[in-house]
Scaffold this motif. Structure first.
Motif, PDB file in Angstrom:
ATOM      1  N   GLU A 274       0.836  -1.189   0.000  1.00  0.00           N
ATOM      2  CA  GLU A 274       0.000   0.000   0.000  1.00  0.00           C
ATOM      3  C   GLU A 274       0.873   1.241   0.000  1.00  0.00           C
ATOM      4  O   GLU A 274       2.055   1.200   0.348  1.00  0.00           O
ATOM      5  CB  GLU A 274      -0.938   0.026   1.206  1.00  0.00           C
ATOM      6  CG  GLU A 274      -0.233   0.112   2.541  1.00  0.00           C
ATOM      7  CD  GLU A 274      -1.207   0.082   3.712  1.00  0.00           C
ATOM      8  OE1 GLU A 274      -1.150   1.017   4.545  1.00  0.00           O
ATOM      9  OE2 GLU A 274      -2.008  -0.865   3.796  1.00  0.00           O
TER      10      GLU A 274
ATOM     11  N   THR B 206       0.231   5.692   0.674  1.00  0.00           N
ATOM     12  CA  THR B 206      -0.714   6.756   0.984  1.00  0.00           C
ATOM     13  C   THR B 206      -0.247   8.062   0.364  1.00  0.00           C
ATOM     14  O   THR B 206       0.905   8.467   0.538  1.00  0.00           O
ATOM     15  CB  THR B 206      -0.856   6.937   2.509  1.00  0.00           C
ATOM     16  OG1 THR B 206      -1.369   5.723   3.072  1.00  0.00           O
ATOM     17  CG2 THR B 206      -1.812   8.077   2.834  1.00  0.00           C
TER      18      THR B 206
ATOM     19  N   TYR C 110      -1.016  12.157   0.013  1.00  0.00           N
ATOM     20  CA  TYR C 110      -1.683  13.389   0.400  1.00  0.00           C
ATOM     21  C   TYR C 110      -1.535  14.347  -0.770  1.00  0.00           C
ATOM     22  O   TYR C 110      -0.415  14.653  -1.184  1.00  0.00           O
ATOM     23  CB  TYR C 110      -1.010  14.020   1.629  1.00  0.00           C
ATOM     24  CG  TYR C 110      -1.336  13.374   2.963  1.00  0.00           C
ATOM     25  CD1 TYR C 110      -2.075  12.202   3.054  1.00  0.00           C
ATOM     26  CD2 TYR C 110      -0.881  13.956   4.147  1.00  0.00           C
ATOM     27  CE1 TYR C 110      -2.358  11.630   4.282  1.00  0.00           C
ATOM     28  CE2 TYR C 110      -1.167  13.392   5.388  1.00  0.00           C
ATOM     29  CZ  TYR C 110      -1.901  12.229   5.446  1.00  0.00           C
ATOM     30  OH  TYR C 110      -2.178  11.652   6.669  1.00  0.00           O
TER      31      TYR C 110
ATOM     32  N   LYS D 146      -7.808  14.224  -9.487  1.00  0.00           N
ATOM     33  CA  LYS D 146      -8.755  13.111  -9.384  1.00  0.00           C
ATOM     34  C   LYS D 146     -10.081  13.556  -9.981  1.00  0.00           C
ATOM     35  O   LYS D 146     -10.573  14.632  -9.674  1.00  0.00           O
ATOM     36  CB  LYS D 146      -8.941  12.687  -7.925  1.00  0.00           C
ATOM     37  CG  LYS D 146      -9.450  11.261  -7.769  1.00  0.00           C
ATOM     38  CD  LYS D 146      -9.391  10.821  -6.314  1.00  0.00           C
ATOM     39  CE  LYS D 146      -9.628   9.328  -6.176  1.00  0.00           C
ATOM     40  NZ  LYS D 146     -10.905   8.878  -6.751  1.00  0.00           N
TER      41      LYS D 146
ATOM     42  N   THR E 150      -1.599  -0.031  -9.472  1.00  0.00           N
ATOM     43  CA  THR E 150      -2.017  -1.174  -8.655  1.00  0.00           C
ATOM     44  C   THR E 150      -2.018  -2.457  -9.481  1.00  0.00           C
ATOM     45  O   THR E 150      -1.579  -3.508  -9.004  1.00  0.00           O
ATOM     46  CB  THR E 150      -3.410  -0.928  -8.055  1.00  0.00           C
ATOM     47  OG1 THR E 150      -3.362   0.229  -7.210  1.00  0.00           O
ATOM     48  CG2 THR E 150      -3.879  -2.124  -7.238  1.00  0.00           C
TER      49      THR E 150
ATOM     50  N   LYS F 202      -1.784  -1.034  -3.410  1.00  0.00           N
ATOM     51  CA  LYS F 202      -3.005  -0.238  -3.355  1.00  0.00           C
ATOM     52  C   LYS F 202      -2.691   1.195  -2.924  1.00  0.00           C
ATOM     53  O   LYS F 202      -1.836   1.413  -2.067  1.00  0.00           O
ATOM     54  CB  LYS F 202      -4.014  -0.863  -2.390  1.00  0.00           C
ATOM     55  CG  LYS F 202      -4.532  -2.226  -2.837  1.00  0.00           C
ATOM     56  CD  LYS F 202      -5.568  -2.769  -1.863  1.00  0.00           C
ATOM     57  CE  LYS F 202      -6.093  -4.126  -2.333  1.00  0.00           C
ATOM     58  NZ  LYS F 202      -7.117  -4.672  -1.389  1.00  0.00           N
ATOM     59  N   VAL F 203      -3.392   2.138  -3.532  1.00  0.00           N
ATOM     60  CA  VAL F 203      -3.161   3.548  -3.230  1.00  0.00           C
ATOM     61  C   VAL F 203      -4.268   4.075  -2.327  1.00  0.00           C
ATOM     62  O   VAL F 203      -5.451   3.986  -2.663  1.00  0.00           O
ATOM     63  CB  VAL F 203      -3.108   4.388  -4.517  1.00  0.00           C
ATOM     64  CG1 VAL F 203      -2.868   5.861  -4.187  1.00  0.00           C
ATOM     65  CG2 VAL F 203      -2.016   3.879  -5.449  1.00  0.00           C
ATOM     66  N   LYS F 204      -3.875   4.612  -1.179  1.00  0.00           N
ATOM     67  CA  LYS F 204      -4.816   5.306  -0.301  1.00  0.00           C
ATOM     68  C   LYS F 204      -4.664   6.795  -0.565  1.00  0.00           C
ATOM     69  O   LYS F 204      -3.550   7.324  -0.531  1.00  0.00           O
ATOM     70  CB  LYS F 204      -4.520   4.984   1.174  1.00  0.00           C
ATOM     71  CG  LYS F 204      -4.767   3.530   1.541  1.00  0.00           C
ATOM     72  CD  LYS F 204      -4.533   3.294   3.029  1.00  0.00           C
ATOM     73  CE  LYS F 204      -4.838   1.864   3.422  1.00  0.00           C
ATOM     74  NZ  LYS F 204      -4.617   1.622   4.879  1.00  0.00           N
ATOM     75  N   TYR F 205      -5.776   7.470  -0.794  1.00  0.00           N
ATOM     76  CA  TYR F 205      -5.734   8.848  -1.272  1.00  0.00           C
ATOM     77  C   TYR F 205      -6.432   9.805  -0.315  1.00  0.00           C
ATOM     78  O   TYR F 205      -7.566   9.559   0.106  1.00  0.00           O
ATOM     79  CB  TYR F 205      -6.397   8.922  -2.647  1.00  0.00           C
ATOM     80  CG  TYR F 205      -6.435  10.295  -3.259  1.00  0.00           C
ATOM     81  CD1 TYR F 205      -5.277  10.907  -3.700  1.00  0.00           C
ATOM     82  CD2 TYR F 205      -7.646  10.978  -3.410  1.00  0.00           C
ATOM     83  CE1 TYR F 205      -5.305  12.169  -4.285  1.00  0.00           C
ATOM     84  CE2 TYR F 205      -7.691  12.231  -3.990  1.00  0.00           C
ATOM     85  CZ  TYR F 205      -6.516  12.824  -4.421  1.00  0.00           C
ATOM     86  OH  TYR F 205      -6.556  14.078  -4.994  1.00  0.00           O
ATOM     87  N   VAL F 206      -5.742  10.884   0.051  1.00  0.00           N
ATOM     88  CA  VAL F 206      -6.307  11.926   0.913  1.00  0.00           C
ATOM     89  C   VAL F 206      -6.154  13.254   0.187  1.00  0.00           C
ATOM     90  O   VAL F 206      -5.066  13.604  -0.266  1.00  0.00           O
ATOM     91  CB  VAL F 206      -5.584  11.987   2.277  1.00  0.00           C
ATOM     92  CG1 VAL F 206      -6.174  13.097   3.144  1.00  0.00           C
ATOM     93  CG2 VAL F 206      -5.677  10.644   2.990  1.00  0.00           C
TER      94      VAL F 206
ATOM     95  N   GLN G 135       2.067   9.587   8.345  1.00  0.00           N
ATOM     96  CA  GLN G 135       1.030   8.699   7.816  1.00  0.00           C
ATOM     97  C   GLN G 135       1.061   8.677   6.289  1.00  0.00           C
ATOM     98  O   GLN G 135       0.598   7.717   5.680  1.00  0.00           O
ATOM     99  CB  GLN G 135      -0.355   9.173   8.293  1.00  0.00           C
ATOM    100  CG  GLN G 135      -0.509   9.229   9.801  1.00  0.00           C
ATOM    101  CD  GLN G 135      -0.300   7.886  10.465  1.00  0.00           C
ATOM    102  OE1 GLN G 135      -0.975   6.908  10.127  1.00  0.00           O
ATOM    103  NE2 GLN G 135       0.648   7.816  11.393  1.00  0.00           N
TER     104      GLN G 135
ATOM    105  N   HIS H   4       5.715   3.687   4.137  1.00  0.00           N
ATOM    106  CA  HIS H   4       5.844   2.743   3.013  1.00  0.00           C
ATOM    107  C   HIS H   4       6.729   3.390   1.943  1.00  0.00           C
ATOM    108  O   HIS H   4       6.307   3.636   0.825  1.00  0.00           O
ATOM    109  CB  HIS H   4       4.476   2.396   2.423  1.00  0.00           C
ATOM    110  CG  HIS H   4       3.439   2.036   3.451  1.00  0.00           C
ATOM    111  ND1 HIS H   4       2.403   2.872   3.785  1.00  0.00           N
ATOM    112  CD2 HIS H   4       3.313   0.934   4.227  1.00  0.00           C
ATOM    113  CE1 HIS H   4       1.664   2.305   4.722  1.00  0.00           C
ATOM    114  NE2 HIS H   4       2.196   1.132   5.017  1.00  0.00           N
TER     115      HIS H   4
END
Length: 351
Positions: A34, A36, A38, A44, A60, A66-70, A89, A274
């Motif tokens: 994964e 993350t 910011y 997007k 991916t 996997k990409v976590k997006y904020v 984070q 990561h």
């Protein structure tokens, strides 16, 4: 198990334990599938059809990561990363100038030069290798083409009473595009004092603060606003699903419109949980494949000088920018004085 074999097993375990504790959780986390991100808003898509959507999905599929997006305003993302500095984070931070420089100055970014970054121009990456542009972009404004027969031309046009409570720009110091309003007016109107005097007058028409520039275009398209600030990439991409959205550039004292580069710049976060995955994502974002899709999918401009787009969007964007002059802000001055500039803006506008 014999006593000898049992003792050997315990010894091996004890020898391994210090190595694991020395690496800490970050070592295990770096191997996690994964990453993350910011990021400032704009890349997007509203309907899952933006450049980030395509790039993250392809990434991916290729890596299994996997990409976590904020998402938020540029300043907002930097402040969040700063609050988390002792326990990061995020792995990758993407913001507009001058916030990427601000993040670097605060020690939030570590040195990493992604594959493909050698093809990025020197002005679009950090001299020390802590960040590099991934999508080039320019400051601009939007207007409602249905309600207005033509776009405004000058800054003074926006002082007209017909824009009262129908005009809004995002907050300087919080949003990258909002900070760009301050930078552009300082350039066009002859300096900080002239810009602040103008923005004080404009406040009579301004709806109020907005932390996110991306939320303004939908209001313009619906007619809730007639004019708002933005940037070319984001607004061009939004115009695909917002038929009333038009892009324009205010003219300065000489009557000629101008703008400046406002790229999405990315860096690897210091002590990223990561980091290995972060490096891989940065490499992928600057790959020829991803950069070739910046205009065709994202409505922006490739950060790589060796990627020459010829798709329909690239042609339309070139036409849009025709006749618009470009200037280079003094980013070192802005980075140094941003806080005082924003405080002066707050004082002048009562914000």
């Amino acid at each position: 198990m014999s006593r000898t074999r049992l003792s050997l097993a315990i010894a091996v375990t004890l020898l391994a334990a210090p190595a694991l504790s020395a690496c800490g959780s970050s070592s295990a986390a770096s191997d996690a599938k994964e990453v993350t991100v910011y990021s400032a808003d704009g890349l997007k898509g509203e309907n899952g059809d933006g450049w980030y959507d395509k790039v993250f999905a392809d990434f991916t599929k290729k890596t299994g990561i996997k990409v976590k997006y904020v998402e938020g305003g540029s300043g907002e993302m930097v402040q969040r990363a700063l609050r988390e500095k002792s326990n990061p984070q995020a792995d990758v931070l993407v913001t507009l100038p001058p916030f990427i420089q601000q993040a670097d100055a605060k020690g939030l970014l570590q040195k990493y030069e992604p594959e493909g970054s050698t093809a990025v121009g020197g002005a679009d990456k950090a001299p020390d290798g802590t960040w590099t542009s991934v999508v080039n972009n320019y400051f601009g404004f939007v207007y409602n083409k249905k309600e207005l027969a033509r776009a405004p031309k000058t800054w003074d046009d926006l002082l007209d009473a017909k824009y009262r409570n129908k005009l809004q720009y995002s907050t300087p110091g919080v949003a990258g595009d909002g900070t760009a309003v301050l930078i552009q007016t300082m350039h066009d109107l002859g300096g900080k004092d002239q810009a602040l005097a103008y923005l004080k007058k404009l406040q009579a028409n301004n709806v109020g603060p907005s932390a996110s520039t991306g939320k303004l275009a939908p209001k313009v398209d619906k007619g809730e606003l007639l004019v708002a600030n933005g940037d070319v990439q984001m607004n061009y991409a939004q115009s695909k699903s917002m038929p009333n959205l038009g892009i324009w550039f205010p003219a300065g004292k000489d009557g000629k419109p101008s703008t400046f580069a406002l790229p999405y710049a990315a860096g690897l976060v210091t002590k990223a949980p990561h980091s290995a995955s972060g490096r891989k994502l940065l490499d992928f974002m600057l790959s020829r494949q991803a950069q070739a899709e910046v205009s065709s999918i994202g409505g922006g401009f490739s950060a790589r000088e060796d990627v020459k787009a010829t798709d329909a969007n690239a042609v339309a964007l070139t036409k849009l920018m025709d006749g618009v002059r470009f200037f280079q802000p003094d980013w070192s001055d802005i980075d140094k004085n941003l806080t005082s500039y924003v405080e002066d803006w707050k004082s002048a506008t009562g914000s």
